[in-house]
Write a protein that holds these residues in place. Structure first.
Motif, PDB file in Angstrom:
ATOM      1  N   THR A 102       0.828  -1.213   0.000  1.00  0.00           N
ATOM      2  CA  THR A 102       0.000   0.000   0.000  1.00  0.00           C
ATOM      3  C   THR A 102       0.858   1.257   0.000  1.00  0.00           C
ATOM      4  OG1 THR A 102      -1.798  -1.138   1.155  1.00  0.00           O
ATOM      5  CG2 THR A 102      -1.761   1.271   1.277  1.00  0.00           C
ATOM      6  N   GLY A 105       2.401   1.948  -3.350  1.00  0.00           N
ATOM      7  CA  GLY A 105       1.416   2.559  -4.233  1.00  0.00           C
ATOM      8  C   GLY A 105       1.199   4.033  -3.935  1.00  0.00           C
ATOM      9  N   HIS A 108       4.142   6.075  -5.279  1.00  0.00           N
ATOM     10  CA  HIS A 108       4.032   6.205  -6.727  1.00  0.00           C
ATOM     11  C   HIS A 108       2.973   7.251  -7.089  1.00  0.00           C
ATOM     12  CE1 HIS A 108       5.975   2.093  -7.796  1.00  0.00           C
ATOM     13  NE2 HIS A 108       6.827   3.073  -7.960  1.00  0.00           N
ATOM     14  N   ARG A 235      -5.099  -5.576 -10.792  1.00  0.00           N
ATOM     15  CA  ARG A 235      -4.474  -4.742 -11.803  1.00  0.00           C
ATOM     16  C   ARG A 235      -4.826  -5.238 -13.203  1.00  0.00           C
ATOM     17  NH1 ARG A 235       0.060  -4.563  -8.163  1.00  0.00           N
ATOM     18  NH2 ARG A 235       0.987  -6.358  -9.208  1.00  0.00           N
TER      19      ARG A 235
END
Length: 266
Positions: A102, A105, A108, A235
């Motif tokens: 997490t 992510g 990013h 994804r």
């Protein structure tokens, strides 16, 4: 982070991203392929137990490094790479912390690169980093001659060497260290935590927690090792949905253009 500076998040690997030691996680497949003896595997299991219980000090860690160096001497690098690729999900996937995934992510999403920093060899670290979505790795490098490990370590990324390697990469990539983040579970990574502007300790023991309190570092609890397959599936579904959406949009545009073409009588 302003529009002109770059930043990165640096993650230790063992017991920070994964709930185990990457150096011993592949013991079973190495044993099955004849690279390890049962005696060596038992020694590795004991070292793993000490490591997981938080009892590995700097001297014990150094002994483990020396033991692993002797153990891999003469191994064929192509065979090692093939075993890692074939057993990556089996050996590593169930041990990845959901909280780490997490966080990766979130970094990013904020525009930061994510770099995994580990004393383990690059051959082990890079596939795991790719598995969790990291952008790059800083890892130890084993000497290879004629396609086999010699047992010599060209660069051992441990302790102060982690901080030095981070500073080198920051200079190369243009990262502003004051804007960078670092995460680790180990007091031996103090230099790595000190070199960035935002440091966090993960599942700290007493000594590391006291140090974090003194330095004003954040403290995090990672408690949920999970399989990454659901993340990968999600994804894939999102990507598939995007493709379907593009197909529908293209079809709609084609229909609209065709209708206008017919209406114009051309």
């Amino acid at each position: 982070m302003d529009g002109t500076s770059r930043a990165a998040a640096f993650f230790d690997l063992d017991k920070t991203i994964i709930a185990t030691s990457s150096a011993t996680a592949f013991s079973r497949p190495f044993l099955a392929e004849g690279l390890l003896t049962r005696r060596a595997m038992l020694r590795g299991a004991y070292a793993q137990l000490v490591f997981l219980m938080g009892g590995a000090d700097e001297a014990q860690t150094e002994r483990l490094r020396a033991q692993l160096s002797r153990m891999v001497t003469g191994w064929d690098t192509a065979q090692v790479g093939a075993i890692i690729r074939q057993t990556l999900h089996e050996s590593i996937d169930p041990t990845v912390y959901a909280e780490a995934v997490t966080l990766i992510g979130e970094h990013h999403a904020a525009g930061r690169d994510v770099v995994v920093v580990s004393a383990s060899g690059a051959e082990l670290v890079r596939p795991i980093a790719e598995l969790v979505g990291a952008d790059d790795v800083i890892a130890s490098r084993m000497e290879v001659v004629d396609g086999r490990y010699t047992g010599h370590i060209d660069r051992y990324v441990y302790g102060q060497e982690k901080a030095d390697a981070i500073a080198e990469l920051a200079a190369e990539r243009g990262y502003e260290l004051a804007d960078c983040y670092a995460y680790s579970d180990s007091i031996t990574d103090t230099p790595m935590l000190e070199v960035v502007g935002h440091a966090f300790v993960v599942n700290p023991n007493g000594a590391l927690r006291r140090l974090a309190d003194e330095r004003g570092w954040g403290a995090l609890r990672f408690e949920r090792p999970v399989s990454l397959r659901p993340f990968a599936t999600r994804r894939s579904r999102l990507a598939a949905a995007g493709i379907v959406g593009l197909v529908v949009l293209a079809a709609a545009l084609g229909w609209l253009l065709g209708r206008r073409h017919r209406a114009s009588g051309v």
